[in-house]
Motif scaffolding. Structure first.
Motif, PDB file in Angstrom:
ATOM      1  N   ALA A 122      24.404  44.628  39.521  1.00 43.29           N
ATOM      2  CA  ALA A 122      25.167  45.260  38.440  1.00 43.29           C
ATOM      3  C   ALA A 122      26.642  45.392  38.794  1.00 43.29           C
ATOM      4  CB  ALA A 122      24.568  46.632  38.111  1.00 43.29           C
ATOM      5  N   GLY A 123      26.913  45.697  40.071  1.00 47.03           N
ATOM      6  CA  GLY A 123      28.298  45.821  40.506  1.00 47.03           C
ATOM      7  C   GLY A 123      29.047  44.505  40.391  1.00 47.03           C
ATOM      8  N   LEU A 127      32.277  43.564  38.079  1.00 45.49           N
ATOM      9  CA  LEU A 127      33.453  43.025  38.753  1.00 45.49           C
ATOM     10  C   LEU A 127      33.868  41.683  38.156  1.00 45.49           C
ATOM     11  CD1 LEU A 127      35.551  43.229  40.970  1.00 45.49           C
ATOM     12  CD2 LEU A 127      33.875  42.293  42.585  1.00 45.49           C
ATOM     13  N   ILE A 128      32.892  40.818  37.864  1.00 44.07           N
ATOM     14  CA  ILE A 128      33.194  39.505  37.274  1.00 44.07           C
ATOM     15  C   ILE A 128      33.839  39.670  35.908  1.00 44.07           C
ATOM     16  CG2 ILE A 128      32.122  37.452  36.266  1.00 44.07           C
ATOM     17  CD1 ILE A 128      30.095  37.591  38.612  1.00 44.07           C
ATOM     18  N   THR A 129      33.267  40.548  35.084  1.00 44.72           N
ATOM     19  CA  THR A 129      33.831  40.786  33.757  1.00 44.72           C
ATOM     20  C   THR A 129      35.248  41.321  33.849  1.00 44.72           C
ATOM     21  OG1 THR A 129      31.644  41.208  32.801  1.00 44.72           O
ATOM     22  CG2 THR A 129      33.549  42.055  31.602  1.00 44.72           C
ATOM     23  N   ILE A 160      32.969  35.722  44.419  1.00 44.19           N
ATOM     24  CA  ILE A 160      31.836  36.488  43.891  1.00 44.19           C
ATOM     25  C   ILE A 160      30.800  35.558  43.277  1.00 44.19           C
ATOM     26  CG2 ILE A 160      31.106  38.289  42.276  1.00 44.19           C
ATOM     27  CD1 ILE A 160      32.794  39.298  44.607  1.00 44.19           C
ATOM     28  N   LEU A 161      31.259  34.578  42.485  1.00 40.09           N
ATOM     29  CA  LEU A 161      30.335  33.633  41.866  1.00 40.09           C
ATOM     30  C   LEU A 161      29.638  32.774  42.907  1.00 40.09           C
ATOM     31  CD1 LEU A 161      32.484  32.509  38.804  1.00 40.09           C
ATOM     32  CD2 LEU A 161      30.470  33.995  38.772  1.00 40.09           C
ATOM     33  N   ALA A 162      30.394  32.333  43.908  1.00 40.80           N
ATOM     34  CA  ALA A 162      29.807  31.500  44.954  1.00 40.80           C
ATOM     35  C   ALA A 162      28.731  32.267  45.723  1.00 40.80           C
ATOM     36  CB  ALA A 162      30.894  31.008  45.905  1.00 40.80           C
TER      37      ALA A 162
END
Length: 288
Positions: A122-123, A127-129, A160-162
């Motif tokens: 969820a964090g 953070l991505i958004t 973060i995505l990686a």
């Protein structure tokens, strides 16, 4: 397949899906797409998969992708070339970022590309958004230091995505479950400068296929010949370097495995219709 180029190191847009070209195109850059509203189908390398609000997709250069909206869809797209993240003054920093990009593409290519990227924490979702919203704001407002801020924001977003892509890969795929065509495409990208490792007999031995079947298998899964894919991928890498880097044509030729500058020039004119110098000049005029 038709191709789409990126004439600036970075483009960010928030738009309705009706403005997306519905034909699947080969995009020669990295792209992060977040679905803000709506649902539909995305097409990636001739395969169709559903999308919905919140879906996030990672695309690497030479992926063929397109979208078909089933309900009104709004999305955010962040497109960038490797040059965008490699604009550093020192050679040490440049070497570091180039290696990081190679690792990043390796992760993106190996995560389960037949599903959306699953960000379970969820964090990380928040953070991505937040990072995507900040990228859009910096890009649109263009205040002081916006270029440096964009570079840092996107680097953090990619990290973060990686991390989530790597976690998802470890949980769902392995040497025996990763689709063969994915491994073959990754091999071509990793060894694009090494002609010996792109030979049919080498690929046949490496992937345990009959030499007579390699080309047929590749065409069946991608819709184009192996040689055309290799050549087009290499030419597209030359185009990226001509448009966005300060490398000389001789340096580009050496990096990408051409015999010499003359060999690169002949191949480039054959496939692009202009000389490397003309292409560089035209690309910079468009980007200015």
């Amino acid at each position: 397949m038709e191709n789409k180029e990126l004439y600036r190191p970075l483009e960010v847009c928030v738009s309705d899906m009706e403005h997306w070209d519905r034909r699947p195109l080969v995009y020669h850059f990295f792209e992060i797409v977040q679905i803000l509203e709506g649902s539909g189908v995305r097409r990636t390398n001739l395969n169709d998969f559903p999308y919905e609000k919140g879906s996030i997709f990672l695309f690497t250069p030479v992926d063929c992708r397109g979208f078909k909206a089933l309900t009104p869809t709004r999305f955010c797209s962040i497109r960038f070339s490797e040059v965008f993240l490699g604009q550093y003054k020192s050679e040490t920093d440049r070497a570091r970022i180039v290696q990081w990009l190679k690792q990043l593409e390796h992760i993106f290519s190996h995560h389960n590309r037949f599903q959306q990227l699953l960000v379970k924490d969820a964090g990380d979702c928040k953070l991505i958004t937040s990072l995507i919203n900040n990228v859009v704001q910096e890009y649109e407002q263009k205040q002081a230091y916006h270029e440096e801020n964009l570079q840092h924001l996107i680097t953090l977003l990619l990290n973060i995505l990686a991390r989530n892509a790597a976690d998802h890969t470890a949980a769902t795929t392995g040497p025996d479950t990763e689709p063969l065509i994915n491994r073959m495409l990754l091999h071509v990208r990793q060894h694009i400068s090494d002609a010996e490792k792109l030979r049919v007999d080498y690929l046949a031995a490496h992937f345990n296929l009959s030499a007579n079947y390699v080309g047929e298998y590749f065409r069946k899964l991608t819709g184009e010949s192996l040689q055309h894919y290799i050549t087009q991928y290499k030419i597209n890498m030359v185009q990226q370097r001509l448009a966005f880097s300060t490398l000389t044509i001789s340096q580009i030729a050496g990096e990408l495995g051409f015999t010499d500058e003359s060999h690169l020039g002949r191949q480039f004119r054959k496939h692009s219709g202009v000389s490397p110098l003309e292409y560089r000049k035209n690309a910079r005029l468009v980007g200015s």
